[in-house]
Write a protein that holds these residues in place. Structure first.
Motif, PDB file in Angstrom:
ATOM      1  N   ILE A  16     -18.467  22.106  -2.699  1.00 22.51           N
ATOM      2  CA  ILE A  16     -17.203  21.414  -2.945  1.00 22.51           C
ATOM      3  C   ILE A  16     -16.117  21.943  -2.002  1.00 22.51           C
ATOM      4  O   ILE A  16     -15.348  21.168  -1.413  1.00 22.51           O
ATOM      5  CB  ILE A  16     -16.778  21.614  -4.426  1.00 22.51           C
ATOM      6  CG1 ILE A  16     -17.780  20.938  -5.365  1.00 22.51           C
ATOM      7  CG2 ILE A  16     -15.362  21.113  -4.661  1.00 22.51           C
ATOM      8  CD1 ILE A  16     -17.840  19.437  -5.275  1.00 22.51           C
ATOM      9  N   LEU A  19     -16.635  20.583   1.549  1.00 26.57           N
ATOM     10  CA  LEU A  19     -16.292  19.161   1.700  1.00 26.57           C
ATOM     11  C   LEU A  19     -14.785  18.948   1.540  1.00 26.57           C
ATOM     12  O   LEU A  19     -14.188  18.118   2.244  1.00 26.57           O
ATOM     13  CB  LEU A  19     -17.067  18.325   0.678  1.00 26.57           C
ATOM     14  CG  LEU A  19     -18.586  18.299   0.926  1.00 26.57           C
ATOM     15  CD1 LEU A  19     -19.308  17.643  -0.246  1.00 26.57           C
ATOM     16  CD2 LEU A  19     -18.901  17.544   2.221  1.00 26.57           C
ATOM     17  N   ALA A  20     -14.187  19.698   0.635  1.00 30.10           N
ATOM     18  CA  ALA A  20     -12.739  19.565   0.436  1.00 30.10           C
ATOM     19  C   ALA A  20     -11.998  20.013   1.696  1.00 30.10           C
ATOM     20  O   ALA A  20     -11.065  19.352   2.148  1.00 30.10           O
ATOM     21  CB  ALA A  20     -12.296  20.396  -0.774  1.00 30.10           C
ATOM     22  N   ARG A  23     -12.251  17.300   4.194  1.00 32.01           N
ATOM     23  CA  ARG A  23     -11.453  16.128   3.864  1.00 32.01           C
ATOM     24  C   ARG A  23      -9.963  16.365   4.109  1.00 32.01           C
ATOM     25  O   ARG A  23      -9.245  15.501   4.585  1.00 32.01           O
ATOM     26  CB  ARG A  23     -11.681  15.743   2.401  1.00 32.01           C
ATOM     27  CG  ARG A  23     -11.099  14.368   2.109  1.00 32.01           C
ATOM     28  CD  ARG A  23     -11.083  13.998   0.641  1.00 32.01           C
ATOM     29  NE  ARG A  23     -12.352  13.561   0.088  1.00 32.01           N
ATOM     30  CZ  ARG A  23     -12.445  12.876  -1.070  1.00 32.01           C
ATOM     31  NH1 ARG A  23     -11.365  12.552  -1.744  1.00 32.01           N
ATOM     32  NH2 ARG A  23     -13.602  12.534  -1.554  1.00 32.01           N
ATOM     33  N   ASP A 212     -18.909  13.675  -5.389  1.00 30.02           N
ATOM     34  CA  ASP A 212     -17.761  12.826  -5.030  1.00 30.02           C
ATOM     35  C   ASP A 212     -16.729  12.773  -6.146  1.00 30.02           C
ATOM     36  O   ASP A 212     -15.527  12.751  -5.880  1.00 30.02           O
ATOM     37  CB  ASP A 212     -18.230  11.408  -4.677  1.00 30.02           C
ATOM     38  CG  ASP A 212     -18.737  11.360  -3.236  1.00 30.02           C
ATOM     39  OD1 ASP A 212     -18.355  12.244  -2.448  1.00 30.02           O
ATOM     40  OD2 ASP A 212     -19.519  10.450  -2.913  1.00 30.02           O
ATOM     41  N   LEU A 215     -14.840  16.001  -6.032  1.00 37.08           N
ATOM     42  CA  LEU A 215     -13.955  15.992  -4.849  1.00 37.08           C
ATOM     43  C   LEU A 215     -12.728  15.114  -5.066  1.00 37.08           C
ATOM     44  O   LEU A 215     -11.610  15.494  -4.701  1.00 37.08           O
ATOM     45  CB  LEU A 215     -14.727  15.442  -3.645  1.00 37.08           C
ATOM     46  CG  LEU A 215     -15.382  16.430  -2.715  1.00 37.08           C
ATOM     47  CD1 LEU A 215     -16.062  15.672  -1.595  1.00 37.08           C
ATOM     48  CD2 LEU A 215     -14.360  17.413  -2.160  1.00 37.08           C
ATOM     49  N   ASP A 216     -12.957  13.952  -5.673  1.00 28.96           N
ATOM     50  CA  ASP A 216     -11.826  13.046  -5.917  1.00 28.96           C
ATOM     51  C   ASP A 216     -10.817  13.687  -6.866  1.00 28.96           C
ATOM     52  O   ASP A 216      -9.606  13.532  -6.695  1.00 28.96           O
ATOM     53  CB  ASP A 216     -12.321  11.704  -6.494  1.00 28.96           C
ATOM     54  CG  ASP A 216     -13.013  10.858  -5.432  1.00 28.96           C
ATOM     55  OD1 ASP A 216     -12.862  11.168  -4.222  1.00 28.96           O
ATOM     56  OD2 ASP A 216     -13.719   9.894  -5.801  1.00 28.96           O
TER      57      ASP A 216
END
Ligand code: DC
Length: 229
Positions: A16, A19-20, A23, A212, A215-216
């Motif tokens: 996480i 990916l964060a 992003r 996902d 992450l959102d």
């Protein structure tokens, strides 16, 4: 901007956080990898793990760096030497909790972690990020998942595409679950900077959520801070 992600082993923090960071265009700081590096160097130098002075001295003289990496797994060097793979071996798994419990080791690592954040926006992951390292982090997340699910993820990750048969897989998951629970108990009950959620952390249970979805949820927290700024 500092995003703090704490939680127990196998909760998905590393994935996480990577990916964060991607992003949000931030750098990822993997503090578990730092404690693993100290454990690795201690083992390589033959330092007695009960010798807290020697461990603290080692932690304060280690120069840790994170060269850029494309993959999800962090690259980490100690005094210029790449130790990214060696820190994930079972002998380091077995030693790291003891090393990370030593106050002098933690002070050395926390100093380096704060220096890192002076120059970068960071997504930092670990056990004490929101409580000790960055108590004023802009966003704090405490990521959990139930132990059976965490063990399953660890084992699947370990084998990649080459899974053993179902019986061996179940046995390995059970063994990994016991190890994870033992390590969590040790990390949560130590005197110095134990694993725990900061009072103002957002609790996210990833047991039944996709990557996902998690992450959102974190992105929404980051956006609300950015809007207020
Ligand atoms: O997240 P990990 O499994 O790579 O962490 C390795 C060990 O380091 C784990 O036993 C807990 C410890 N640790 C810690 O004490 N404080 C942190 N901020 C990060 C990890």
């Amino acid at each position: 901007m500092i995003v703090a992600i704490d939680g127990p082993a196998g909760s998905g923090k590393s994935t996480i956080a990577a990916l964060a960071a991607k992003r949000f265009g931030m750098r990822k700081l993997d503090t578990g990898a730092m404690y693993r590096s100290v454990a690795l160097c201690a083992l390589d130098e033959g330092i007695d793990l009960d010798d807290t002075d020697a461990l603290a001295e080692l932690a304060h003289r280690m120069e840790i760096a994170f060269p850029p990496s494309d993959g999800e797994n962090v690259r980490i060097t100690v005094n210029g030497k790449d130790v990214s793979n060696e820190i994930r071996t079972p002998r380091v798994d077995a030693a790291v909790s003891r090393v990370a419990a030593v106050p002098g080791v933690r002070s050395g690592m926390v100093a380096q972690q704060r220096r890192f954040a002076e120059n970068h926006d960071v997504v930092a992951e670990g056990r004490d990020i929101g409580t000790v390292v960055f108590p004023h982090a802009d966003v704090k997340v405490f990521l959990t998942a139930d132990p059976a699910e965490r063990a399953r993820r660890r084992v699947l990750q370990r084998h990649g595409d080459h899974l053993p048969d179902a019986k061996a897989l179940e046995a390995e998951i059970a063994e990994t679950k016991a190890q994870i629970e033992a390590r969590d108990a040790y990390d949560s009950n130590r005197a110095e900077a134990p694993l725990k959620a900061a009072e103002d952390a957002h609790l996210i249970d990833s047991s039944s959520q996709t990557i996902d979805e998690v992450l959102d949820a974190i992105a929404a927290l980051v956006q609300s801070v950015q809007k207020d700024a």
